[in-house]
Scaffold this active site. Structure first.
Site, PDB file in Angstrom:
ATOM      1  N   ASP A 149      16.444  51.205   3.440  1.00 50.23           N
ATOM      2  CA  ASP A 149      17.615  51.125   2.573  1.00 50.23           C
ATOM      3  C   ASP A 149      18.036  52.510   2.069  1.00 50.23           C
ATOM      4  O   ASP A 149      17.194  53.329   1.704  1.00 50.23           O
ATOM      5  CB  ASP A 149      17.250  50.222   1.379  1.00 50.23           C
ATOM      6  CG  ASP A 149      18.384  50.052   0.416  1.00 50.23           C
ATOM      7  OD1 ASP A 149      19.414  49.498   0.826  1.00 50.23           O
ATOM      8  OD2 ASP A 149      18.247  50.486  -0.750  1.00 50.23           O
ATOM      9  N   GLU A 156      19.776  52.250   7.192  1.00 52.35           N
ATOM     10  CA  GLU A 156      21.033  51.932   6.516  1.00 52.35           C
ATOM     11  C   GLU A 156      21.720  53.246   6.165  1.00 52.35           C
ATOM     12  O   GLU A 156      21.421  53.855   5.150  1.00 52.35           O
ATOM     13  CB  GLU A 156      20.800  51.105   5.246  1.00 52.35           C
ATOM     14  CG  GLU A 156      22.105  50.532   4.730  1.00 52.35           C
ATOM     15  CD  GLU A 156      22.354  50.697   3.233  1.00 52.35           C
ATOM     16  OE1 GLU A 156      23.426  50.281   2.773  1.00 52.35           O
ATOM     17  OE2 GLU A 156      21.501  51.255   2.520  1.00 52.35           O
TER      18      GLU A 156
HETATM   19  C1  GLC Z   1      21.948  49.612  -0.220  1.00 54.96           C
HETATM   20  C2  GLC Z   1      22.134  48.124  -0.346  1.00 54.96           C
HETATM   21  C3  GLC Z   1      22.952  47.828  -1.568  1.00 54.96           C
HETATM   22  C4  GLC Z   1      22.250  48.407  -2.776  1.00 54.96           C
HETATM   23  C5  GLC Z   1      21.896  49.890  -2.578  1.00 54.96           C
HETATM   24  C6  GLC Z   1      20.928  50.382  -3.606  1.00 54.96           C
HETATM   25  O1  GLC Z   1      23.130  50.282  -0.007  1.00 54.96           O
HETATM   26  O2  GLC Z   1      22.746  47.613   0.806  1.00 54.96           O
HETATM   27  O3  GLC Z   1      23.164  46.453  -1.715  1.00 54.96           O
HETATM   28  O4  GLC Z   1      23.068  48.268  -3.896  1.00 54.96           O
HETATM   29  O5  GLC Z   1      21.288  50.115  -1.331  1.00 54.96           O
HETATM   30  O6  GLC Z   1      19.616  50.033  -3.299  1.00 54.96           O
END
Ligand code: GLC
Length: 611
Positions: A259, A301
């Protein structure tokens, strides 16, 4: 030496020098490196025999996750089935959706009301009690593996919840724990950071620091104030987080989504995104998992512009992530829906098609987050579309405020200073299913269903792994009930995070219903995708240039097979002349079709195969 030792040893020998080199470059700490290696061996030994067998199989077939039968679905455990045991019971439903990869949205322990949808983790080794236990998770993984399904989870590595043990101790002033975060006893350094670091949540969580009056310190919080950024300059943080990562991998995960990875390294005077040290850390993670749990795939991500995304694949010799989100294509798709103009999308798809085939993208129409309008504005400018005005148009369009728009949804983190906002809604609502249902307009509904199915057909034809968002398979619309929820009403992402509507799923076989129509069409497309070799990961794919600005045409080739997909993003019926030779058959109904006279209704599509 036992076989087990041999295997570990061999993998370790393969990576040791590079791993040590990178670790020393970042931390220069021999003792901590030795501890890391010892712990890796401990996690290897703890790894279940079945998982170790899975590791060995996949080492022989490292491309396993690129198979054309891969189809993912992301879902919230509670929304979908109450708890982990419930998900296990619902595996047959997911199988009926052709899904063989389940992304469980964050489920680790997190404080109620300060959870950011689970992305504020209080304990990396505990499941949120109402969702079940770690044993339930491991059991679910086992059941999935028996059914040839894969399990994916998030590893939230940029920050912890303020309720995490480290944060609790840091707040008490324990130096050891304060050093795991970014603590400042005055605002000088925070002010310097604020001068260069953009804001993630400008409206719902402005700024990048939070003041803690009880100890008179400012702590770095790039996301929400209760999400404290971890300090990866501290090798203790890196090591401990790697142990958490291996612990979770050992529960049977096949894919781990890292993430918010671009944010993990901070440097004064920079934007604190995508810094070189981030790549060093991801590369080390890749090697660590290849040594301990090589069946695990890393999904990064990286919600950034294309030139920032691709480096997270690493290089051929030094790979980083196995898979990345195709985020720009996703945002460009919705731009295309709103403008009925495929030029930018063609350009974007050409860029992706030119990338090495070994780069695997995860394709999707919607996910749990908002849509940020990260488009190529330099190019759009050439066609008369200016950034600020165009973003405003897209948001107005999808919020249903523009003549001719059938979409419904909500803005997200509107930044009045920059005139910027992102957008939230489900695919079905953005395609007009919500508004047609509300107006009880059968004709509009038919059109909306067509648009929804066309977009899925287009997404399923892209190279990479398709990922559905739970509920999209039955056309689930927005859920506005979050507005009545005291801890959710401010975060409009909850509009597309509603509880799964099982009533819609009951109708999945019934062709007379909206959900049945969508489900059946997607089912057919997914079946075809599994069978046709043009969907293999190494097939060639390119865009066939057509003069019509509203029509996208994609071709795929594998050996002697050729497939052409034609997608009408316009509202009106068209007859399209595709410059191809040969006889083509419609894959959906088996009928022959004249490739020079492809008739498509507004928002219609066709998948054709050369005979
Ligand atoms: C990522 C997740 C999102 C979250 C962020 C902080 O972007 O997809 O939902 O708010 O991380 O952890």
């Amino acid at each position: 030496m036992s076989k087990m030792n041999d295997t570990f040893q061999k993998r370790m020998e393969h990576h040791h020098d590079e791993l040590r080199w990178l670790y020393m470059e970042l931390y220069g700490n021999d003792g901590m490196f030795a501890e890391l290696c010892d712990q890796m061996y401990e996690y290897y030994k703890e790894r279940d025999q079945k998982l170790r067998e899975r590791d060995e199989e996949r080492e022989k077939n490292p491309e396993w996750f690129k198979q054309k039968n891969m189809l993912g679905m992301m879902l919230y455990i509670d929304n979908f089935a109450g708890n982990l045991k419930g998900v296990q019971e619902k595996l047959p439903y997911l199988e009926s959706c052709n899904v063989n990869c389940i992304h469980l949205m964050p489920f680790l322990d997190t404080p109620e009301g300060r959870s950011d949808g689970g992305y504020a983790v209080a304990d990396f080794r505990k499941v949120r009690p109402d969702l079940g236990t770690m044993e339930d998770l491991a059991e679910l993984a086992k059941q999935c593996h028996e059914k040839d399904m894969n399990l994916c989870m998030d590893f939230v590595m940029n920050h912890t919840s303020e309720d995490h043990e480290w944060a609790v101790r840091a707040r008490k002033g324990e130096g050891e724990y304060m050093s795991r975060y970014f603590f400042y006893d005055n605002y000088d350094i925070p002010a310097q950071y604020e001068a260069t670091v953009p804001q993630v949540f400008p409206t719902t969580a402005p700024g990048n620091f939070t003041y803690l009056p009880e100890i008179g310190h400012h702590v770095m919080t790039s996301f929400y104030p209760y999400q404290w950024d971890l300090n990866y300059r501290n090798p203790r943080v890196f090591n401990e987080m790697m142990y958490n990562f291996l612990y979770l991998a050992n529960q049977g995960m096949d894919i781990i989504r890292i993430d918010a990875v671009p944010y993990i390294w901070k440097e004064l005077g920079t934007q604190c995104r995508n810094l070189p040290q981030v790549h060093t850390i991801v590369r080390m993670m890749r090697m660590i998992s290849e040594i301990v749990c090589p069946s695990v795939v890393l999904l990064g991500e990286v919600v950034m512009e294309p030139e920032k995304v691709v480096p997270y694949f690493g290089t051929v010799e030094k790979p980083e992530c196995h898979m990345l989100y195709n985020v720009t294509t996703m945002a460009t798709t919705w731009h295309t829906v709103a403008t009925r103009d495929v030029r930018l999308l063609k350009n974007q798809m050409n860029i992706v098609n030119r990338l090495p085939k070994k780069y695997t993208f995860l394709n999707y129409l919607r996910c749990h987050d908002d849509i940020g309008w990260g488009l190529d504005y330099n190019l759009l400018k050439c066609w008369g579309m200016e950034e600020v005005a165009h973003k405003r148009y897209l948001n107005d369009y999808f919020a249903g405020r523009v003549e001719g728009s059938v979409s419904r949804g909500e803005l997200y983190n509107e930044d009045l200073v920059l005139g910027d906002a992102r957008f939230c809604a489900t695919t079905a609502s953005m395609c007009g299913i919500e508004s047609a249902g509300f107006e009880q307009d059968a004709e509009k509904m038919e059109h909306a269903i067509r648009a929804d199915v066309m977009l899925h057909a287009y997404m399923l034809m892209q190279t990479g792994i398709p990922m559905l968002y739970s509920g999209d398979e039955v056309g689930q619309v927005n859920d506005y009930s979050y507005k009545e929820h005291p801890t959710k009403w401010e975060d409009s992402r909850y509009v597309h995070r509603g509880a799964f509507n099982w009533k819609l799923a009951e109708d999945k076989e019934n062709d007379d219903t909206v959900s049945g129509k969508i489900f059946q069409s997607l089912n057919r497309l997914e079946q075809i995708r599994r069978q046709e070799k043009v969907f293999d990961g190494d097939a060639d794919s390119w865009i066939i240039d057509l003069p019509d600005i509203s029509v996208l045409c994609i071709a795929r080739d594998k050996e002697d097979d050729r497939m052409v997909g034609v997608f009408n993003f316009g509202d009106w019926e068209k007859e399209i002349d595709v410059p191809e030779v040969g006889d083509f058959r419609n894959l959906m109904d088996g009928q022959l079709m004249d490739i020079h006279k492809v008739k498509l209704p507004g928002h219609g599509f066709v998948w054709l195969k050369r005979m």
